[in-house]
Scaffold this active site. Structure first.
Site, PDB file in Angstrom:
ATOM      1  N   ASN A 166      -0.740   4.145   1.012  1.00  0.00           N
ATOM      2  CA  ASN A 166      -1.668   4.849   1.820  1.00  0.00           C
ATOM      3  C   ASN A 166      -1.173   4.659   3.180  1.00  0.00           C
ATOM      4  OD1 ASN A 166      -4.058   5.792   3.422  1.00  0.00           O
ATOM      5  ND2 ASN A 166      -5.419   5.151   1.955  1.00  0.00           N
TER       6      ASN A 166
ATOM      7  N   HIS B 166     -14.594  -1.548   8.750  1.00  0.00           N
ATOM      8  CA  HIS B 166     -14.478  -2.718   7.676  1.00  0.00           C
ATOM      9  C   HIS B 166     -13.097  -3.279   7.719  1.00  0.00           C
ATOM     10  CE1 HIS B 166     -13.290   1.433   6.175  1.00  0.00           C
ATOM     11  NE2 HIS B 166     -12.868   0.936   5.307  1.00  0.00           N
TER      12      HIS B 166
ATOM     13  N   LYS C  40     -11.542   4.036  15.534  1.00  0.00           N
ATOM     14  CA  LYS C  40     -12.127   3.601  14.218  1.00  0.00           C
ATOM     15  C   LYS C  40     -11.605   2.081  14.014  1.00  0.00           C
ATOM     16  CE  LYS C  40     -11.501   4.108   9.313  1.00  0.00           C
ATOM     17  NZ  LYS C  40     -10.708   4.838   7.879  1.00  0.00           N
TER      18      LYS C  40
ATOM     19  N   GLU D 187      -4.573  -1.920 -10.129  1.00  0.00           N
ATOM     20  CA  GLU D 187      -5.790  -2.021  -9.858  1.00  0.00           C
ATOM     21  C   GLU D 187      -6.553  -2.475 -11.219  1.00  0.00           C
ATOM     22  OE1 GLU D 187      -8.486   0.006  -7.742  1.00  0.00           O
ATOM     23  OE2 GLU D 187      -7.297   0.353  -6.049  1.00  0.00           O
TER      24      GLU D 187
ATOM     25  N   ASP E  80      -8.348  -3.975  -0.416  1.00  0.00           N
ATOM     26  CA  ASP E  80      -9.171  -3.122  -1.431  1.00  0.00           C
ATOM     27  C   ASP E  80     -10.470  -2.878  -0.806  1.00  0.00           C
ATOM     28  OD1 ASP E  80      -8.756  -1.761  -4.027  1.00  0.00           O
ATOM     29  OD2 ASP E  80     -10.848  -2.660  -4.267  1.00  0.00           O
TER      30      ASP E  80
ATOM     31  N   GLY F 256      -9.853   9.660   2.845  1.00  0.00           N
ATOM     32  CA  GLY F 256     -11.292   9.207   1.961  1.00  0.00           C
ATOM     33  C   GLY F 256     -12.446   9.886   2.439  1.00  0.00           C
TER      34      GLY F 256
ATOM     35  N   THR G 246       0.782  -1.297   0.020  1.00  0.00           N
ATOM     36  CA  THR G 246       0.087  -0.031   0.033  1.00  0.00           C
ATOM     37  C   THR G 246       0.997   1.378   0.192  1.00  0.00           C
ATOM     38  OG1 THR G 246      -1.819   1.203   1.101  1.00  0.00           O
ATOM     39  CG2 THR G 246      -0.355   0.300   2.466  1.00  0.00           C
TER      40      THR G 246
HETATM   41  P1  IMP Z   1      -8.806   1.598  -2.155  1.00  0.00           P
HETATM   42  O1  IMP Z   1      -8.901   1.312  -3.680  1.00  0.00           O
HETATM   43  O2  IMP Z   1      -8.837   0.353  -1.276  1.00  0.00           O
HETATM   44  O3  IMP Z   1      -7.699   2.297  -1.893  1.00  0.00           O
HETATM   45  O4  IMP Z   1     -10.248   2.524  -1.705  1.00  0.00           O
HETATM   46  C1  IMP Z   1     -10.867   3.044  -2.519  1.00  0.00           C
HETATM   47  C2  IMP Z   1     -11.509   4.279  -2.048  1.00  0.00           C
HETATM   48  O5  IMP Z   1     -12.261   4.209  -1.076  1.00  0.00           O
HETATM   49  C3  IMP Z   1     -10.438   5.357  -1.546  1.00  0.00           C
HETATM   50  O6  IMP Z   1      -9.858   6.218  -2.342  1.00  0.00           O
HETATM   51  C4  IMP Z   1     -10.959   6.036  -0.104  1.00  0.00           C
HETATM   52  O7  IMP Z   1     -11.612   7.306  -0.991  1.00  0.00           O
HETATM   53  C5  IMP Z   1     -12.280   5.089  -0.034  1.00  0.00           C
HETATM   54  N1  IMP Z   1     -11.842   4.448   1.291  1.00  0.00           N
HETATM   55  C6  IMP Z   1     -11.486   3.173   1.404  1.00  0.00           C
HETATM   56  N2  IMP Z   1     -11.328   2.852   2.715  1.00  0.00           N
HETATM   57  C7  IMP Z   1     -11.664   3.879   3.490  1.00  0.00           C
HETATM   58  C8  IMP Z   1     -11.744   4.306   4.854  1.00  0.00           C
HETATM   59  O8  IMP Z   1     -11.451   3.630   5.849  1.00  0.00           O
HETATM   60  N3  IMP Z   1     -12.180   5.587   5.244  1.00  0.00           N
HETATM   61  C9  IMP Z   1     -12.681   6.324   4.330  1.00  0.00           C
HETATM   62  N4  IMP Z   1     -12.508   6.045   2.769  1.00  0.00           N
HETATM   63  C10 IMP Z   1     -12.187   4.942   2.547  1.00  0.00           C
END
Ligand code: IMP
Length: 194
Positions: free
Chosen positions: A15, A175, A170, A42, A71, A147, A13
């Site tokens: 992130n 999730h 959190k 992705e 994801d 996010g 990751t």
């Molecule tokens: P990713 O592809 O798993 O990085 O997540 C897709 C998008 O969902 C991210 O760009 C975030 O905007 C949103 N997202 C995923 N997990 C979270 C979270 O825990 N909190 C808020 N937004 C999330």
């Protein structure tokens, strides 16, 4: 008695918020998560399960070590599950305010976040999921997280948003935490500690 050494698992990751959430949790459960900031591949797919699975298999080709790809997506009921698998794209295009505009006037504000953790060690591929149900707020609140955190309130803590919580708070509901806990239960029961 043998020394118990924490085994290492790479988390693919870039992130840092995701990494802080997951590593804090797994550390307490005896697993040492190492951030591997490779680009997560992705693919365009209709489920986050497919995205995570493909990305895990692909990342192993580069790393050749036990690894995790996670994801996640936000699924809004009044929008028939949108943005779901397109959450990342929706976040960078319409953003939080765009999503608020899409649900404006809708009576049903329910939504859920789902996370998929895909683990691959070159032989075994395992998939774990976690989900949190809640609501889309009318306006962003809170400064923490990332996010869609400022507009998502888990039903257990309504009307508090994820962005108003510490990482520990959190992690009690999220999730991601639920998917990583499911992974850790399987992992600590399966993998031999040396
Ligand atoms: P990713 O592809 O798993 O990085 O997540 C897709 C998008 O969902 C991210 O760009 C975030 O905007 C949103 N997202 C995923 N997990 C979270 C979270 O825990 N909190 C808020 N937004 C999330």
């Amino acid at each position: 008695m043998k020394d118990v050494k924490k085994t290492e698992v790479a988390f693919i990751t870039q992130n840092k918020h995701k990494f802080i959430e997951a590593s804090g949790l797994l550390d307490r459960l005896g697993i040492n998560l190492i951030m591997a900031p490779l680009n997560k591949m992705e693919i365009q797919a209709s489920t986050i399960q497919e995205v995570a699975t493909y990305a895990a298999l692909e990342a192993y080709e580069h790393l050749h070590k036990p690894l995790i790809v996670e994801d996640a997506g936000l699924f809004v009921k009044a929008l028939n599950g949108f943005p779901g698998v397109y959450s990342s794209y929706a976040f960078t295009t319409i953003g939080i305010n765009g999503l608020i505009a899409l649900v404006k006037g809708k009576k049903d504000r329910s939504a859920f976040f789902e996370a998929i953790v895909a683990y691959f060690d070159g032989v075994e591929l395992k998939i774990f999921s976690g989900r949190v149900d809640g609501f889309i707020l009318n306006k962003p609140v809170g400064k923490n997280g990332f996010g869609f955190d400022p507009i998502f309130s888990p039903k257990e803590s309504f009307p508090k948003s994820f962005a108003q919580m510490s990482t520990r708070q959190k992690n009690k509901l999220s999730h991601r935490a639920r998917a990583f806990i499911a992974f850790s239960k399987w992992y600590t029961n399966t993998v031999n500690y040396t």
